[in-house]
Design a protein around this motif. Structure first.
Motif, PDB file in Angstrom:
ATOM      1  N   PHE A  94      49.507  86.720 -22.676  1.00  0.00           N
ATOM      2  CA  PHE A  94      49.875  86.269 -24.019  1.00  0.00           C
ATOM      3  C   PHE A  94      51.386  86.287 -24.200  1.00  0.00           C
ATOM      4  O   PHE A  94      52.060  87.239 -23.809  1.00  0.00           O
ATOM      5  CB  PHE A  94      49.222  87.158 -25.080  1.00  0.00           C
ATOM      6  N   ARG A  95      51.912  85.242 -24.828  1.00  0.00           N
ATOM      7  CA  ARG A  95      53.340  85.164 -25.136  1.00  0.00           C
ATOM      8  C   ARG A  95      53.703  86.161 -26.236  1.00  0.00           C
ATOM      9  O   ARG A  95      52.847  86.571 -27.009  1.00  0.00           O
ATOM     10  CB  ARG A  95      53.700  83.762 -25.638  1.00  0.00           C
ATOM     11  N   ALA A  96      54.985  86.479 -26.326  1.00  0.00           N
ATOM     12  CA  ALA A  96      55.466  87.338 -27.410  1.00  0.00           C
ATOM     13  C   ALA A  96      55.187  86.655 -28.745  1.00  0.00           C
ATOM     14  O   ALA A  96      55.381  85.445 -28.891  1.00  0.00           O
ATOM     15  CB  ALA A  96      56.956  87.590 -27.246  1.00  0.00           C
ATOM     16  N   PRO A 118      39.162  94.969 -26.699  1.00  0.00           N
ATOM     17  CA  PRO A 118      38.997  93.527 -26.554  1.00  0.00           C
ATOM     18  C   PRO A 118      39.836  92.788 -27.593  1.00  0.00           C
ATOM     19  O   PRO A 118      40.041  93.274 -28.705  1.00  0.00           O
ATOM     20  CB  PRO A 118      37.500  93.313 -26.786  1.00  0.00           C
ATOM     21  N   ALA A 119      40.308  91.612 -27.210  1.00  0.00           N
ATOM     22  CA  ALA A 119      41.115  90.785 -28.107  1.00  0.00           C
ATOM     23  C   ALA A 119      40.856  89.315 -27.796  1.00  0.00           C
ATOM     24  O   ALA A 119      40.554  88.950 -26.664  1.00  0.00           O
ATOM     25  CB  ALA A 119      42.595  91.104 -27.935  1.00  0.00           C
ATOM     26  N   VAL A 120      40.983  88.491 -28.817  1.00  0.00           N
ATOM     27  CA  VAL A 120      40.834  87.041 -28.677  1.00  0.00           C
ATOM     28  C   VAL A 120      42.131  86.401 -29.135  1.00  0.00           C
ATOM     29  O   VAL A 120      42.652  86.731 -30.205  1.00  0.00           O
ATOM     30  CB  VAL A 120      39.644  86.528 -29.526  1.00  0.00           C
ATOM     31  N   GLY A 121      42.670  85.509 -28.317  1.00  0.00           N
ATOM     32  CA  GLY A 121      43.906  84.813 -28.672  1.00  0.00           C
ATOM     33  C   GLY A 121      44.089  83.582 -27.820  1.00  0.00           C
ATOM     34  O   GLY A 121      43.276  83.281 -26.949  1.00  0.00           O
ATOM     35  N   ARG A 122      45.162  82.865 -28.089  1.00  0.00           N
ATOM     36  CA  ARG A 122      45.469  81.653 -27.314  1.00  0.00           C
ATOM     37  C   ARG A 122      46.293  82.045 -26.096  1.00  0.00           C
ATOM     38  O   ARG A 122      47.349  82.646 -26.209  1.00  0.00           O
ATOM     39  CB  ARG A 122      46.195  80.654 -28.182  1.00  0.00           C
ATOM     40  N   HIS A 123      45.793  81.697 -24.924  1.00  0.00           N
ATOM     41  CA  HIS A 123      46.371  82.114 -23.644  1.00  0.00           C
ATOM     42  C   HIS A 123      47.751  81.508 -23.427  1.00  0.00           C
ATOM     43  O   HIS A 123      48.054  80.408 -23.883  1.00  0.00           O
ATOM     44  CB  HIS A 123      45.430  81.702 -22.509  1.00  0.00           C
ATOM     45  N   ARG A 124      48.568  82.237 -22.682  1.00  0.00           N
ATOM     46  CA  ARG A 124      49.927  81.801 -22.349  1.00  0.00           C
ATOM     47  C   ARG A 124      49.922  80.456 -21.616  1.00  0.00           C
ATOM     48  O   ARG A 124      50.766  79.605 -21.842  1.00  0.00           O
ATOM     49  CB  ARG A 124      50.567  82.869 -21.467  1.00  0.00           C
ATOM     50  N   GLY A 125      48.943  80.226 -20.743  1.00  0.00           N
ATOM     51  CA  GLY A 125      48.898  79.008 -19.943  1.00  0.00           C
ATOM     52  C   GLY A 125      48.269  77.820 -20.645  1.00  0.00           C
ATOM     53  O   GLY A 125      48.583  76.675 -20.358  1.00  0.00           O
ATOM     54  N   ARG A 129      45.696  75.832 -26.317  1.00  0.00           N
ATOM     55  CA  ARG A 129      44.715  75.122 -27.141  1.00  0.00           C
ATOM     56  C   ARG A 129      43.393  75.859 -27.243  1.00  0.00           C
ATOM     57  O   ARG A 129      42.644  75.642 -28.181  1.00  0.00           O
ATOM     58  CB  ARG A 129      44.468  73.734 -26.559  1.00  0.00           C
ATOM     59  N   ARG A 130      43.081  76.718 -26.277  1.00  0.00           N
ATOM     60  CA  ARG A 130      41.794  77.403 -26.256  1.00  0.00           C
ATOM     61  C   ARG A 130      41.950  78.887 -26.496  1.00  0.00           C
ATOM     62  O   ARG A 130      42.932  79.493 -26.080  1.00  0.00           O
ATOM     63  CB  ARG A 130      41.119  77.213 -24.897  1.00  0.00           C
ATOM     64  N   TYR A 131      40.930  79.459 -27.121  1.00  0.00           N
ATOM     65  CA  TYR A 131      40.882  80.903 -27.284  1.00  0.00           C
ATOM     66  C   TYR A 131      40.306  81.534 -26.021  1.00  0.00           C
ATOM     67  O   TYR A 131      39.385  80.989 -25.419  1.00  0.00           O
ATOM     68  CB  TYR A 131      39.989  81.287 -28.472  1.00  0.00           C
ATOM     69  N   VAL A 132      40.866  82.680 -25.642  1.00  0.00           N
ATOM     70  CA  VAL A 132      40.340  83.441 -24.512  1.00  0.00           C
ATOM     71  C   VAL A 132      40.043  84.857 -24.983  1.00  0.00           C
ATOM     72  O   VAL A 132      40.661  85.354 -25.927  1.00  0.00           O
ATOM     73  CB  VAL A 132      41.316  83.469 -23.313  1.00  0.00           C
ATOM     74  N   HIS A 133      39.100  85.483 -24.317  1.00  0.00           N
ATOM     75  CA  HIS A 133      38.688  86.847 -24.634  1.00  0.00           C
ATOM     76  C   HIS A 133      39.204  87.737 -23.512  1.00  0.00           C
ATOM     77  O   HIS A 133      38.851  87.532 -22.363  1.00  0.00           O
ATOM     78  CB  HIS A 133      37.157  86.891 -24.718  1.00  0.00           C
ATOM     79  N   MET A 134      40.071  88.705 -23.834  1.00  0.00           N
ATOM     80  CA  MET A 134      40.686  89.587 -22.839  1.00  0.00           C
ATOM     81  C   MET A 134      40.625  91.034 -23.323  1.00  0.00           C
ATOM     82  O   MET A 134      40.435  91.281 -24.509  1.00  0.00           O
ATOM     83  CB  MET A 134      42.164  89.245 -22.639  1.00  0.00           C
ATOM     84  N   ILE A 135      40.829  91.954 -22.405  1.00  0.00           N
ATOM     85  CA  ILE A 135      41.016  93.361 -22.745  1.00  0.00           C
ATOM     86  C   ILE A 135      42.517  93.629 -22.673  1.00  0.00           C
ATOM     87  O   ILE A 135      43.154  93.325 -21.667  1.00  0.00           O
ATOM     88  CB  ILE A 135      40.262  94.287 -21.763  1.00  0.00           C
ATOM     89  N   VAL A 136      43.094  94.160 -23.752  1.00  0.00           N
ATOM     90  CA  VAL A 136      44.538  94.403 -23.818  1.00  0.00           C
ATOM     91  C   VAL A 136      44.804  95.874 -24.104  1.00  0.00           C
ATOM     92  O   VAL A 136      43.956  96.583 -24.636  1.00  0.00           O
ATOM     93  CB  VAL A 136      45.213  93.527 -24.899  1.00  0.00           C
ATOM     94  N   ARG A 137      46.006  96.324 -23.756  1.00  0.00           N
ATOM     95  CA  ARG A 137      46.428  97.688 -24.082  1.00  0.00           C
ATOM     96  C   ARG A 137      46.807  97.745 -25.557  1.00  0.00           C
ATOM     97  O   ARG A 137      47.520  96.875 -26.057  1.00  0.00           O
ATOM     98  CB  ARG A 137      47.640  98.097 -23.263  1.00  0.00           C
ATOM     99  N   ALA A 138      46.342  98.756 -26.254  1.00  0.00           N
ATOM    100  CA  ALA A 138      46.688  98.915 -27.670  1.00  0.00           C
ATOM    101  C   ALA A 138      48.193  99.114 -27.836  1.00  0.00           C
ATOM    102  O   ALA A 138      48.761  98.726 -28.858  1.00  0.00           O
ATOM    103  CB  ALA A 138      45.925 100.080 -28.273  1.00  0.00           C
ATOM    104  N   LEU A 192      35.017  85.191 -30.810  1.00  0.00           N
ATOM    105  CA  LEU A 192      34.823  86.572 -31.256  1.00  0.00           C
ATOM    106  C   LEU A 192      33.408  87.052 -30.962  1.00  0.00           C
ATOM    107  O   LEU A 192      33.197  88.221 -30.638  1.00  0.00           O
ATOM    108  CB  LEU A 192      35.114  86.702 -32.755  1.00  0.00           C
ATOM    109  N   ASN A 193      32.424  86.164 -31.049  1.00  0.00           N
ATOM    110  CA  ASN A 193      31.038  86.538 -30.763  1.00  0.00           C
ATOM    111  C   ASN A 193      30.802  86.732 -29.274  1.00  0.00           C
ATOM    112  O   ASN A 193      29.951  87.526 -28.877  1.00  0.00           O
ATOM    113  CB  ASN A 193      30.068  85.484 -31.288  1.00  0.00           C
TER     114      ASN A 193
END
Length: 195
Positions: free
Chosen positions: A44-46, A65-72, A75-84, A104-105
């Motif tokens: 994910f971008r800054a 878990p987090a959902v956001g728009r990927h750096r690459g 246009r699409r949402y991706v589901h990733m595990i991120v550090r808090a 999210l589901n």
């Protein structure tokens, strides 16, 4: 005419649910002792807005878990595990997008039965409580002679120059992205020439 309905009773048009959100900070610390500073994260971008669904179990190690728009592909949402630790500015935001609901589901999404329904939704109050808790950032405390962080005590950000624990005074030795490190030795006094 006075408005008698509370803000909680008013639901915006098109709202599909509430979600806890946060942003990826401009700089994140990685590597040994957190000395490798990167812009954003690998995925994910800054500044990217991440949607944080409620967790059913603790994934451990300060990850969620987090959902956001990927750096690459933004246009699409991706589901990733991120550090808090790689998140900041927690708050509550309404979900209006069906694509976001699908992400999210995750595997629990059923497009035939309920395409616009969050399967594991936050209540607005629950999400706000989590946001308030996450925004009260406190730094882990490392004491000289102890290998791990002191788990019962944390210090505010920025940390104080001195703290007293069990009648003993500790002095701030260094402060970085991984927390405040305290020593029993006071800092050196700076020499100034006499005038």
């Amino acid at each position: 005419m006075t408005e008698t309905a509370s803000a909680e009773e008013h639901t915006p048009d098109g709202l599909l649910g509430w979600c806890l959100v946060a942003n990826v900070p401009r700089e994140t610390a990685h590597g040994e002792s957190g000395l490798d500073i990167q812009h954003g994260t690998k995925h994910f971008r800054a500044g990217t807005l991440l949607w944080l669904p409620p967790v059913r179990w603790d994934s451990g190690h300060g990850r969620r878990p987090a959902v956001g728009r990927h750096r690459g592909n933004s246009r699409r949402y991706v589901h990733m595990i991120v550090r808090a630790d790689d998140l900041e500015n927690f708050r509550v935001k309404g979900v209006y997008s069906e694509a976001l609901v699908r992400s999210l589901n995750g595997y629990a999404h059923d497009p035939a039965a309920a395409p616009r329904t969050l399967q594991n939704p936050w209540s607005r109050e629950q999400a706000q409580n989590w946001a308030d808790h996450c925004n009260r950032h406190r730094e882990p405390l490392f004491l000289e002679g102890h290998r791990y962080a002191h788990t019962r005590i944390s210090v505010p950000n920025p940390p104080p120059a001195e703290i007293r624990i069990d009648g003993e005074t500790f002095h701030l030795a260094r402060y970085g992205t991984r927390g405040a490190h305290y020593s029993r030795t006071p800092p050196p006094v700076e020499w100034a020439p006499e005038q």
